[in-house]
Design a protein around this motif. Structure first.
Motif, short mmCIF file in Angstrom:
data_model
loop_
_atom_site.label_atom_id
_atom_site.label_comp_id
_atom_site.label_asym_id
_atom_site.label_seq_id
_atom_site.Cartn_x
_atom_site.Cartn_y
_atom_site.Cartn_z
N LYS A 180 0.84 -1.21 0.00
CA LYS A 180 0.00 0.00 0.00
C LYS A 180 0.87 1.25 0.00
CE LYS A 180 -4.09 -2.02 2.17
NZ LYS A 180 -5.03 -1.95 3.33
N LYS A 181 1.98 1.18 0.72
CA LYS A 181 2.93 2.30 0.74
C LYS A 181 3.51 2.52 -0.66
CE LYS A 181 7.35 3.56 3.01
NZ LYS A 181 8.20 3.63 1.84
N ILE A 182 3.87 1.43 -1.33
CA ILE A 182 4.47 1.54 -2.66
C ILE A 182 3.45 2.08 -3.67
CG2 ILE A 182 5.54 0.23 -4.54
CD1 ILE A 182 6.57 -1.73 -2.42
N GLU A 183 2.18 1.70 -3.52
CA GLU A 183 1.13 2.14 -4.45
C GLU A 183 0.91 3.64 -4.40
OE1 GLU A 183 -2.46 -0.06 -3.96
OE2 GLU A 183 -1.48 -2.00 -4.31
N THR A 184 1.34 4.28 -3.31
CA THR A 184 1.22 5.75 -3.20
C THR A 184 2.47 6.44 -3.75
OG1 THR A 184 2.15 5.76 -0.96
CG2 THR A 184 -0.25 5.53 -1.16
N ASN A 185 3.30 5.67 -4.49
CA ASN A 185 4.57 6.17 -5.05
C ASN A 185 5.62 6.49 -3.98
OD1 ASN A 185 3.97 5.97 -7.80
ND2 ASN A 185 2.88 7.94 -7.80
N ASP A 186 5.43 5.94 -2.78
CA ASP A 186 6.43 6.10 -1.71
C ASP A 186 7.32 4.85 -1.73
OD1 ASP A 186 7.90 6.78 0.47
OD2 ASP A 186 6.27 6.55 1.93
N LEU A 187 8.33 4.87 -2.57
CA LEU A 187 9.17 3.68 -2.79
C LEU A 187 10.22 3.51 -1.68
CD1 LEU A 187 7.89 4.15 -5.62
CD2 LEU A 187 10.00 3.27 -6.60
N TYR A 188 10.56 2.29 -1.46
CA TYR A 188 11.66 1.99 -0.54
C TYR A 188 12.98 2.24 -1.27
CZ TYR A 188 8.32 -0.50 2.47
OH TYR A 188 7.26 -0.82 3.28
N LYS A 189 13.87 2.99 -0.61
CA LYS A 189 15.17 3.29 -1.21
C LYS A 189 16.15 2.13 -1.00
CE LYS A 189 14.69 8.28 -0.57
NZ LYS A 189 15.27 9.49 0.07
N MET A 190 16.02 1.45 0.15
CA MET A 190 16.91 0.35 0.47
C MET A 190 16.08 -0.91 0.75
SD MET A 190 19.94 1.65 0.33
CE MET A 190 20.59 3.31 0.21
N PHE A 191 16.69 -2.03 0.46
CA PHE A 191 16.02 -3.29 0.76
C PHE A 191 16.49 -3.79 2.13
CE2 PHE A 191 16.02 -8.02 0.54
CZ PHE A 191 14.65 -8.18 0.62
N PRO A 192 15.58 -3.89 3.11
CA PRO A 192 15.97 -4.34 4.46
C PRO A 192 15.96 -5.87 4.57
CG PRO A 192 13.68 -3.69 4.46
CD PRO A 192 14.18 -3.48 3.05
N ILE A 193 16.98 -6.39 5.20
CA ILE A 193 17.03 -7.83 5.50
C ILE A 193 16.76 -7.98 6.99
CG2 ILE A 193 18.48 -9.89 5.55
CD1 ILE A 193 19.92 -8.80 3.09
N LYS A 194 15.66 -8.67 7.31
CA LYS A 194 15.19 -8.72 8.70
C LYS A 194 15.39 -10.11 9.32
CE LYS A 194 11.80 -5.06 7.92
NZ LYS A 194 10.38 -4.65 8.05
N ALA A 195 15.42 -10.12 10.66
CA ALA A 195 15.61 -11.36 11.41
C ALA A 195 14.30 -12.15 11.42
CB ALA A 195 16.06 -11.07 12.83
N PRO A 196 14.32 -13.40 10.97
CA PRO A 196 13.09 -14.21 10.96
C PRO A 196 12.76 -14.81 12.33
CG PRO A 196 14.89 -15.45 10.01
CD PRO A 196 15.44 -14.10 10.31
N ILE A 197 13.76 -14.86 13.24
CA ILE A 197 13.54 -15.39 14.58
C ILE A 197 14.32 -14.52 15.57
CG2 ILE A 197 13.21 -17.78 13.83
CD1 ILE A 197 16.06 -18.36 14.86
N SER A 198 14.01 -14.65 16.84
CA SER A 198 14.80 -13.99 17.89
C SER A 198 15.94 -14.91 18.30
CB SER A 198 13.92 -13.67 19.10
OG SER A 198 12.89 -12.77 18.75
#
Length: 374
Positions: A180-198
């Motif tokens: 939904k954020k991208i559809e408003t033309n608010d693009l992500y500048k960087m691709f985040p790599i997130k932790a899948p577990i703690s």
């Protein structure tokens, strides 16, 4: 009178001689008894920190010894890679850091990622345009203004674009992006790599500026709370084991510190080379100090019994024989000890089983290391 007097004298001499012999025999017996005893002064007794104790009932364990290592189950370990190629822009954590699920580990600057967002926006716009065209053509066709061929062509274009839009949307959602954020033309500048577990970061394979290819492992995260034992049991011992049995184990190089675990599951096949079966055990103690992959030595407790025993410090070994020392008496601040040979059985960390000699009393339980056994 003279004869009677002479007889009395002779009789008295005989009596004195017999009494003297008797006293001499008793003295010799006492001397022989003392010769069998070890004499310890009060100062020696105290300086050696000797203690007197008795036989007591102690618990002994029958165990199965095995080796293994500390592992993490599949749900407790994560190898993090990326489905997007790009260059490392920043790194937020290092080895040993604790991260929670969803935290950003690093970010990538990626043309591929930017183009994917652009393509998604274009498909979103085209999909809405084609949907409007399809609805208008369908209305005209119902009013007999448009043709079936025109309607089918527009419908086909709309369905193709709708499928492309849904596909791109799903790809972005799988990457963790807010569409939904991208559809408003608010693009992500960087691709985040997130932790899948703690858990704790146990490996990191990237530095600033690295170009990262798809499926390249960047981080490993281990949930320490999920760590377990993976032990290898010889096939001839497996019949003695059952789920729920307690395990005492130590890590290689630190055998003095003992930890506890509980046997959970058994493997169903025997390794043809090692002739062992893999078993899994739950670690019962705090796991924060353990390291995944550490080798361990373990003893599975298969039976516990109580029997007569003495502290291990009370028993002296000479070649293949075992001895204890009993306090026979004390006189004038002198302790008289006597050595007794005993038969021993099982041993524990602090006690040794004594076989047969359950009537022994007043045993020296500490400080016997300087007493002679030869």
């Amino acid at each position: 009178m003279n004869n009677n007097y002479l007889h009395n004298i002779i009789y008295l001499i005989v009596i004195i001689t017999l009494v003297g012999c008797s006293n001499s025999a008793e003295t010799n017996n006492d001397a022989n008894l003392d010769e069998d005893l070890i004499q310890i002064t009060e100062d020696q007794y105290k300086s050696s920190k000797m203690e007197i104790g008795e036989l007591s009932l102690q618990e002994f364990e029958e165990t199965v010894t095995c080796n293994g290592y500390i592992s993490a189950p599949t749900e407790g370990i994560a190898n993090i890679s990326t489905a997007i190629t790009g260059m490392v822009n920043d790194i937020n954590f290092s080895i040993g850091d604790y991260v929670t699920k969803g935290q950003t580990l690093c970010t990538l600057s990626s043309f591929e990622f930017i183009e994917l967002q652009q393509e998604y926006i274009e498909s979103c716009v085209l999909q809405k345009t084609l949907e409007a065209d399809y609805n208008r053509s369908n209305t005209l066709f119902e009013e007999n203004i448009g043709t079936q061929k025109e309607l089918n062509s527009i419908k086909s274009d709309f369905k193709v674009m709708q499928a492309k839009y849904q596909s791109l949307k799903l790809r972005l959602e799988l990457l963790g992006m807010d569409t939904k954020k991208i559809e408003t033309n608010d693009l992500y500048k960087m691709f985040p790599i997130k932790a899948p577990i703690s858990g704790y970061i146990t490996s990191k394979n990237l530095v600033m500026g690295d170009y990262i290819a798809k499926d390249e492992t960047l981080f490993e995260i281990v949930d320490m709370n999920s760590l377990q034992l993976q032990i290898f049991v010889f096939d001839e011992d497996i019949s003695s084991l059952k789920s729920g049995q307690k395990i005492k184990f130590s890590t290689i190089g630190n055998s003095e510190v003992k930890y506890n675990a509980t046997l959970k599951t058994f493997g169903k096949s025997i390794d043809k080379d090692s002739k062992t079966i893999i078993c899994i055990a739950k670690i019962d103690d705090d796991k924060s100090s353990f390291v995944k992959g550490s080798y361990i030595e373990a003893k599975v407790i298969v039976q516990q019994t109580k029997t007569i025993a003495l502290p291990s410090d009370a028993v002296q070994k000479s070649e293949n024989e075992y001895y204890v020392f009993k306090l026979e008496k004390t006189e004038n601040k002198i302790y008289y000890l006597k050595k007794y040979q005993v038969n021993v059985g099982r041993t524990s960390e602090s006690y040794i089983e004594i076989l047969g000699d359950s009537k022994l009393t007043n045993i020296v339980t500490k400080g016997v290391y300087n007493l002679p056994v030869d």
